[in-house]
Design a protein around this motif. Structure first.
Motif, PDB file in Angstrom:
ATOM      1  N   VAL A   1      -1.023  -8.863  -6.462  1.00  0.00           N
ATOM      2  CA  VAL A   1      -1.211  -8.650  -7.896  1.00  0.00           C
ATOM      3  C   VAL A   1      -1.136  -7.152  -8.185  1.00  0.00           C
ATOM      4  CG1 VAL A   1      -2.781  -8.899  -9.858  1.00  0.00           C
ATOM      5  CG2 VAL A   1      -2.629 -10.721  -8.133  1.00  0.00           C
TER       6      VAL A   1
ATOM      7  N   GLU B   1       6.468  -9.168 -15.680  1.00  0.00           N
ATOM      8  CA  GLU B   1       6.349  -9.033 -17.122  1.00  0.00           C
ATOM      9  C   GLU B   1       7.334  -8.001 -17.676  1.00  0.00           C
ATOM     10  OE1 GLU B   1       2.303  -8.546 -18.344  1.00  0.00           O
ATOM     11  OE2 GLU B   1       1.603 -10.270 -17.183  1.00  0.00           O
TER      12      GLU B   1
ATOM     13  N   GLY C   1       2.492  -6.711 -13.525  1.00  0.00           N
ATOM     14  CA  GLY C   1       2.113  -6.505 -14.913  1.00  0.00           C
ATOM     15  C   GLY C   1       3.099  -5.634 -15.684  1.00  0.00           C
TER      16      GLY C   1
ATOM     17  N   TYR D   1      -1.430  -4.699 -11.396  1.00  0.00           N
ATOM     18  CA  TYR D   1      -1.797  -4.650 -12.813  1.00  0.00           C
ATOM     19  C   TYR D   1      -0.864  -3.718 -13.593  1.00  0.00           C
ATOM     20  CZ  TYR D   1      -6.301  -7.110 -12.379  1.00  0.00           C
ATOM     21  OH  TYR D   1      -7.285  -8.057 -12.186  1.00  0.00           O
TER      22      TYR D   1
ATOM     23  N   CYS E   1       3.590 -13.631  -6.611  1.00  0.00           N
ATOM     24  CA  CYS E   1       3.162 -12.291  -7.018  1.00  0.00           C
ATOM     25  C   CYS E   1       3.069 -12.197  -8.535  1.00  0.00           C
ATOM     26  CB  CYS E   1       4.148 -11.234  -6.516  1.00  0.00           C
ATOM     27  SG  CYS E   1       4.074 -10.935  -4.747  1.00  0.00           S
ATOM     28  N   SER E   2       2.210 -11.308  -9.000  1.00  0.00           N
ATOM     29  CA  SER E   2       2.078 -11.039 -10.436  1.00  0.00           C
ATOM     30  C   SER E   2       2.280  -9.551 -10.667  1.00  0.00           C
ATOM     31  CB  SER E   2       0.693 -11.467 -10.934  1.00  0.00           C
ATOM     32  OG  SER E   2       0.529 -11.129 -12.297  1.00  0.00           O
TER      33      SER E   2
ATOM     34  N   ALA F   1       6.699 -16.201  -8.709  1.00  0.00           N
ATOM     35  CA  ALA F   1       6.401 -14.817  -9.076  1.00  0.00           C
ATOM     36  C   ALA F   1       6.555 -14.634 -10.584  1.00  0.00           C
ATOM     37  CB  ALA F   1       7.327 -13.860  -8.337  1.00  0.00           C
ATOM     38  N   VAL F   2       5.735 -13.729 -11.119  1.00  0.00           N
ATOM     39  CA  VAL F   2       5.798 -13.396 -12.550  1.00  0.00           C
ATOM     40  C   VAL F   2       6.025 -11.899 -12.678  1.00  0.00           C
ATOM     41  CG1 VAL F   2       4.538 -13.341 -14.729  1.00  0.00           C
ATOM     42  CG2 VAL F   2       4.278 -15.297 -13.181  1.00  0.00           C
TER      43      VAL F   2
ATOM     44  N   ARG G   1       1.611 -13.410  -3.185  1.00  0.00           N
ATOM     45  CA  ARG G   1       0.324 -13.361  -3.874  1.00  0.00           C
ATOM     46  C   ARG G   1      -0.250 -11.950  -3.987  1.00  0.00           C
ATOM     47  NH1 ARG G   1       0.147 -17.218  -0.322  1.00  0.00           N
ATOM     48  NH2 ARG G   1      -1.454 -16.213   0.960  1.00  0.00           N
TER      49      ARG G   1
END
Length: 348
Positions: free
Chosen positions: A156, A122, A140, A158, A137-138, A119-120, A154
């Motif tokens: 996402v 930010e 933002g 934004y 997972c991403s 996972a990322v 997974r």
């Protein structure tokens, strides 16, 4: 496992029979066996209850005394009660607090949060207590996620998107991608319009696998509290969806449409842009909505299923409706030109 009287104490309803009976799970009438709690939600399945091996059953008030002598829970809505019992038997697993070594996290997170491998997260992200962020997972920059929300692997999200408390987002969902906004030059080329709004999701919302929700062009795309979205739904920019509205799979909603509260949109529905749909509207499967709906009710635009040969015959008739209408108008005009037989008669 739970005793029947424990379930009634927690969920309500009327207990008839042995409250000390222990049930291990909830099951259908056909599949239930020893130690199972079944439910009778539809009277047409009454015969199945008689042959069911369930230890106990959930029934409605009309079936309280007429159907079985086995222990039972009498509820206003047996199907709803079944759902509540199933939730008691199958609670979501508690978070496993901690950040996996293979996750990349650039924001502070509460100690109760679970972030899985790959996972990322930010910078400037705000995450509430007991949040679960699945593998891959991403998240933002500047995203806000409320307490108790769970993101499956997974997902996402934004930058700038907002997700409320106690939400569930399933794998492959994309929240906050650009809306389909373009302006066309005279030579036919398309100029991209920056999408500067957000996606704002209320509390207790569920979003199905591979569903996409576009950010607004200027204003926000908003999903109201308690809304339930199935798999593979497309929600375009600036759409507003009201509280407790449920939308089934493969629905497409074009931009700037507003859908009211407590609506039910069945699978495969297409909704054009810039429309308004009132509260408490039901839209049947595969319907195409091309104009606003201002009153509650059930709306359908699809033809019932029929044999192919019948469809071909009926459609051939539809092709001639314009010509038939012209003939009727011509006959009406001719009839109007005919003299009135009574107008020339002289009183005797």
């Amino acid at each position: 496992m739970f005793r029947l009287d424990e379930l009634v104490a927690r969920l309500g309803g009327e207990l008839v029979g042995d409250g000390a009976l222990v049930v291990r799970r909830v099951a259908t009438l056909d599949q239930a066996g020893e130690g199972d709690l079944a439910f009778l939600a539809n009277p047409k399945y009454l015969s199945r209850l008689k042959s069911s091996r369930a230890a106990a059953v959930i029934v409605g008030h009309k079936a309280r005394d007429a159907v079985t002598d086995r222990p039972r829970i009498v509820a206003d809505d047996p199907y709803l009660y079944y759902a509540q019992v199933a939730s008691v038997f199958n609670p979501p697993p508690p978070p496993r607090p901690g950040v996996h070594p293979l996750a990349a996290v650039s924001s502070p997170v509460p100690a109760s949060v679970q972030i899985d491998a790959g996972a990322v997260v930010e910078a400037d992200v705000e995450i509430g207590d007991d949040v679960v962020i699945g593998a891959g997972c991403s998240i933002g920059q500047g995203v806000r996620i409320g307490a108790g929300t769970r993101l499956a692997p997974r997902v996402v999200v934004y930058a700038g998107s907002v997700i409320g408390r106690d939400c569930i987002v399933h794998s492959g969902a994309v929240i906050g991608s650009d809306g389909f906004g373009f302006a066309r030059e005279q030579n036919g080329r398309w100029i991209k319009i920056p999408q500067m709004g957000r996606v704002v999701i209320g509390d207790d919302v569920e979003i199905g696998a591979n569903t996409t929700i576009d950010r607004g062009a200027l204003d926000d795309t908003v999903i109201g509290r308690g809304a339930k979205l199935d798999n593979q739904i497309q929600i375009a920019h600036n759409v507003q969806i009201g509280e407790d509205t449920a939308i089934a799979g493969c629905v497409g909603i074009a931009g700037s449409t507003t859908i009211g509260a407590r609506c039910m949109i069945a699978g495969g529905v297409g909704i054009a842009g810039h429309l308004t749909i009132a509260d408490d509207v039901v839209v049947s499967a595969a319907t195409v909505v091309v104009k606003s709906i201002h009153r509650p009710g059930v709306y359908t635009s699809t033809l019932p299923l029929q044999a192919h040969a019948d469809w071909v015959k009926n459609f051939s008739h539809l092709r001639h409706l314009d010509a038939l209408a012209e003939r009727v108008r011509a006959l009406e005009q001719e009839a109007q030109r005919l003299p009135d037989k009574n107008s020339d008669q002289t009183p005797g």
